[in-house]
Design an enzyme around this catalytic site. Structure first.
Site, short mmCIF file in Angstrom:
data_model
loop_
_atom_site.label_atom_id
_atom_site.label_comp_id
_atom_site.label_asym_id
_atom_site.label_seq_id
_atom_site.Cartn_x
_atom_site.Cartn_y
_atom_site.Cartn_z
N LYS A 121 0.86 -1.19 0.00
CA LYS A 121 0.00 0.00 0.00
C LYS A 121 0.89 1.23 0.00
CE LYS A 121 -4.30 1.16 2.39
NZ LYS A 121 -5.01 0.97 3.67
C1 E4P Z 1 -8.38 1.99 3.63
O1 E4P Z 1 -7.50 1.44 3.05
C2 E4P Z 1 -8.16 2.88 4.77
O2 E4P Z 1 -7.36 2.16 5.66
C3 E4P Z 1 -9.43 3.21 5.51
O3 E4P Z 1 -10.56 2.79 4.80
C4 E4P Z 1 -9.51 4.64 5.96
O4 E4P Z 1 -10.74 4.81 6.63
P1 E4P Z 1 -11.02 5.99 7.67
O5 E4P Z 1 -11.31 7.23 6.92
O6 E4P Z 1 -12.23 5.50 8.42
O7 E4P Z 1 -9.80 6.09 8.54
#
Ligand code: E4P
Length: 215
Positions: free
Chosen positions: A83
């Site tokens: 990622k």
């Molecule tokens: C996805 O890859 C992210 O980790 C996540 O969905 C972010 O979500 P949030 O805005 O609730 O922190």
């Protein structure tokens, strides 16, 4: 549409996995911090029972740093997806990894232009954060529609992974638009089961079953 689970909580992942609701897992530094556990140990634990893609986020700000982290993360499981945040350095790293056949997930994205850039770099997944857009008064789902249209126009293979999901409607809308994946926090996954008429119906069946139960 595939369901990924957006957490580093092993028990929550196991529960959802046993119900067939985990096609993959997404993590980020905040979720690892929340788990209170060691990063490597947590990812290795997840990889020990989840066969689908597990996103592990790099924290370096340079392409070389991201690639060095990617080398390490790949030793933690056979199904690790690297990622990488949306940035020029990040897209350099994505281009390099994708040429080597290593899967990537481009994260913290908020515009269709960013999605276009990620696809051109060869990203496996793009993660648009719909909830965070809604939080600032935008419509996160409009972004998913735009990205779907653009990717379909040019037959980009990058998969749309709807992230920052805050409620069951986000999930439903993602499926209606034709997103490839939605990554869902455990709490939202639980909400998907719920309907007052389901609760009422189950309760009534239980009451009525007493009429013919032998003991
Ligand atoms: C996805 O890859 C992210 O980790 C996540 O969905 C972010 O979500 P949030 O805005 O609730 O922190």
């Amino acid at each position: 549409m595939k369901f990924f689970i957006d957490t580093a909580d092993i028990d929550a992942i196991k529960d959802a996995y046993e119900m067939g609701l985990v096609d993959g897992v997404t993590t980020n530094p905040s979720l690892i911090k929340q788990s209170g556990r060691d990063h490597e140990e947590t990812i290795r634990d997840i990889a020990s029972f989840v066969p689908g893609p597990i996103s592990v986020e790099t924290i370096s700000s340079t392409a070389q740093g991201m690639l060095d982290e990617a080398d390490i993360y790949q030793t933690w499981g056979h199904n690790i997806v690297i990622k990488i945040v949306m940035s020029p350095e990040g897209m350099q790293a994505v281009k390099y990894l994708s040429a080597k056949g290593i899967k990537t997930n481009v994260t913290v994205t908020f515009t269709a232009a960013q999605a276009l850039i990620a696809a051109k770099a060869g990203a496996t997944y793009i993660s648009p954060f719909v909830g965070r857009l809604d939080d600032i008064g935008h419509n996160g789902m409009d972004l998913i529609k735009q990205i779907r249209t653009i990717y379909d126009h040019y037959s980009f293979q990058t998969k749309i992974l709807v992230a920052s999901v805050r409620n069951p409607i986000h999930l439903l809308d993602a499926a209606m638009i034709g997103a490839d994946v939605a990554t869902v926090p455990p709490k939202i996954l639980q909400q998907l089961f719920k309907h007052p008429l389901t609760d009422k119906g189950i309760e009534q069946f239980l009451v009525d079953s007493k009429a013919f139960q032998k003991t």
